[in-house]
Design a protein around this motif. Structure first.
Motif, short mmCIF file in Angstrom:
data_model
loop_
_atom_site.label_atom_id
_atom_site.label_comp_id
_atom_site.label_asym_id
_atom_site.label_seq_id
_atom_site.Cartn_x
_atom_site.Cartn_y
_atom_site.Cartn_z
N PRO A 179 -11.87 -47.97 -56.78
CA PRO A 179 -12.35 -47.71 -58.14
C PRO A 179 -12.37 -46.22 -58.47
CG PRO A 179 -13.72 -49.35 -57.07
CD PRO A 179 -12.80 -48.83 -56.02
N ASP A 180 -11.83 -45.90 -59.63
CA ASP A 180 -11.78 -44.53 -60.12
C ASP A 180 -11.60 -44.58 -61.63
OD1 ASP A 180 -11.20 -41.88 -60.82
OD2 ASP A 180 -10.28 -41.48 -58.88
N PRO A 181 -12.37 -43.81 -62.40
CA PRO A 181 -12.22 -43.83 -63.87
C PRO A 181 -10.83 -43.42 -64.34
CG PRO A 181 -14.30 -42.80 -63.25
CD PRO A 181 -13.52 -42.99 -61.99
N GLN A 182 -10.06 -42.71 -63.49
CA GLN A 182 -8.73 -42.25 -63.89
C GLN A 182 -7.65 -43.30 -63.67
OE1 GLN A 182 -8.48 -39.41 -65.45
NE2 GLN A 182 -10.66 -38.96 -65.12
N HIS A 183 -7.98 -44.40 -63.00
CA HIS A 183 -6.98 -45.42 -62.73
C HIS A 183 -6.61 -46.18 -64.00
CE1 HIS A 183 -6.72 -44.69 -58.57
NE2 HIS A 183 -7.85 -45.29 -58.19
N ARG A 184 -5.39 -46.72 -64.00
CA ARG A 184 -4.95 -47.56 -65.10
C ARG A 184 -5.53 -48.96 -64.90
NH1 ARG A 184 1.42 -47.13 -65.67
NH2 ARG A 184 0.91 -48.61 -67.32
N VAL A 185 -6.19 -49.46 -65.91
CA VAL A 185 -6.84 -50.76 -65.84
C VAL A 185 -6.08 -51.74 -66.73
CG1 VAL A 185 -9.10 -49.78 -65.31
CG2 VAL A 185 -8.43 -50.15 -67.69
N PHE A 186 -6.36 -53.01 -66.52
CA PHE A 186 -5.72 -54.06 -67.30
C PHE A 186 -6.73 -55.18 -67.51
CE2 PHE A 186 -4.74 -54.62 -62.82
CZ PHE A 186 -5.12 -55.94 -62.59
N ASP A 187 -6.42 -56.03 -68.47
CA ASP A 187 -7.23 -57.20 -68.78
C ASP A 187 -6.48 -58.47 -68.38
OD1 ASP A 187 -8.96 -55.37 -69.90
OD2 ASP A 187 -8.28 -55.72 -71.96
N VAL A 188 -7.22 -59.47 -67.96
CA VAL A 188 -6.66 -60.75 -67.55
C VAL A 188 -7.16 -61.83 -68.51
CG1 VAL A 188 -6.55 -62.50 -65.74
CG2 VAL A 188 -6.40 -60.09 -65.14
N TYR A 189 -6.21 -62.65 -69.00
CA TYR A 189 -6.52 -63.74 -69.93
C TYR A 189 -6.15 -65.06 -69.26
CZ TYR A 189 -6.60 -60.07 -73.52
OH TYR A 189 -6.88 -58.95 -74.25
N ALA A 203 -1.76 -60.98 -67.95
CA ALA A 203 -2.40 -59.67 -67.78
C ALA A 203 -1.69 -58.65 -68.65
CB ALA A 203 -2.37 -59.23 -66.32
N THR A 204 -2.45 -57.76 -69.25
CA THR A 204 -1.89 -56.69 -70.08
C THR A 204 -2.87 -55.52 -70.10
OG1 THR A 204 -1.20 -56.10 -72.32
CG2 THR A 204 -2.86 -57.82 -72.12
N PRO A 205 -2.36 -54.29 -70.11
CA PRO A 205 -3.26 -53.12 -70.24
C PRO A 205 -3.62 -52.80 -71.68
CG PRO A 205 -1.02 -52.40 -69.86
CD PRO A 205 -0.98 -53.90 -69.80
N VAL A 206 -3.08 -53.54 -72.64
CA VAL A 206 -3.32 -53.30 -74.06
C VAL A 206 -4.40 -54.27 -74.54
CG1 VAL A 206 -2.25 -53.14 -76.34
CG2 VAL A 206 -0.91 -52.61 -74.29
N LYS A 207 -5.31 -53.76 -75.35
CA LYS A 207 -6.37 -54.59 -75.91
C LYS A 207 -5.80 -55.44 -77.04
CE LYS A 207 -9.39 -52.58 -73.25
NZ LYS A 207 -10.00 -53.30 -72.10
#
Length: 333
Positions: A179-189, A203-207
């Protein structure tokens, strides 16, 4: 913008430049591998894919991994600001991150797991180094059920008279990432549709809203129509070339012909099959039958190597069928 892989099987070809895993044979078989990237749009009410690049295996480098690296580099360089890459489960999230693709939508396996991008609260004992595990879908493992992680956001909506439900997990990272705030995150549906047995895991990194996520994943299918029309409509599944360059060139030309056939079928008036065909549709099969009934073109002067074949060979077996019949006759005698 969709990216997909297609395979032209050549099991009897000697010194085939590449191999690919065959699900029915449960092993790798000789095949010509081609990656397709194209833009999905609409022509006369039909969703179609306009191919941009056909990437084939290099003559000196037959590795499928190196081919994928070239494909993702070309996709990243040609991606416009208002476009988004949509890929199937054969591609991993880490591969998209390595390619620098920031806008993507990927289909996930039902056993996919990820982690939170924050460390859990510490009360006692050794401090955790990874975020909490997130399992979107429950599954069976060694006779016991692994429960699914409760979603961060539930969402429901209606579509075509059916009620769809989406469960969303926000700000996740891969299992091997600290875990790091600088990492690229994504959302899972996890989208559940009554018309399907298994939920869709995306999964997509876009909201995005769940309706948009489902619609974009559905729009990935037009790129899979190009290989079907190239093999079944154009007849490339009966290819018989053996020259190393032509072995690679023929699938690319067949894919181009299949794409052109789909576009022409969508733009020309739909020809009826007979008097009973009251509402014909613009399909490549109908347009192909229309072309078969037309005479060989005489208006434009063609090059000398393009000419109408005068000999009648419709009754002669061709391709693999001819070889199989010859082998069977030799075995019988």
């Amino acid at each position: 913008m969709t990216v997909d892989i297609t395979v032209f099987w050549r099991p009897a070809l000697k010194r085939c430049p590449s191999k690919h895993d065959h699900p029915a044979a449960n092993r790798a078989l000789p095949a010509v591998i081609v990656w397709i990237s194209g833009e999905v749009g609409e022509v006369n009410g039909q969703r179609m894919a306009l191919p941009r690049v056909f990437e084939r295996v290099h003559s000196t480098d037959t590795s499928e991994n190196n081919l994928w690296q070239r494909v993702r580099t070309n996709v990243q360089q040609g991606l416009q600001e208002d476009e988004m890459v949509v890929v199937d489960a054969g591609v991993t999230i880490s591969a998209l991150h390595e390619a620098g693709i920031e806008r993507s939508l990927i289909r996930l396996a039902t056993t996919f797991t990820a982690r939170r991008n924050v460390l859990p609260d510490h009360h006692r004992g050794r401090k955790a180094k990874d975020g909490r595990l997130v399992r979107p879908l429950a599954r069976q493992y060694q006779g016991r059920t692994l429960a699914a992680t409760p979603p961060d956001e539930p969402y429901t909506w209606e579509e075509d008279g059916r009620q769809l439900r989406a469960e969303i997990w926000r700000n996740l990272v891969l299992n091997e990432v600290t875990p790091d705030p600088q990492h690229r995150v994504f959302d899972v549906y996890a989208i559940s549709d009554p018309a399907f047995k298994q939920p869709w895991l995306l999964a997509t990194p876009v909201k995005l809203k769940p309706e948009r996520v489902r619609a974009m994943d559905t729009d990935r299918w037009p790129v899979a129509h190009i290989p079907v029309r190239a093999t079944q409509m154009v007849g490339a599944h009966r290819q018989c070339v053996h020259n190393p360059e032509r072995v690679q060139r023929l699938p690319a030309l067949a894919l181009l012909a299949g794409s052109m056939l789909s576009f022409l079928a969508a733009t020309f008036p739909a020809p009826p099959t007979g008097f009973w065909d009251r509402k014909p549709k613009r399909t490549p099969g109908r347009f192909r039958r229309l072309l078969i009934g037309q005479p060989f073109p005489k208006d434009v002067k063609l090059p000398g190597h393009l000419r109408e074949k005068k000999s009648v060979t419709g009754h002669v077996p061709k391709g693999n069928l001819a070889r199989w019949l010859k082998t069977a006759n030799m075995a019988a005698t």
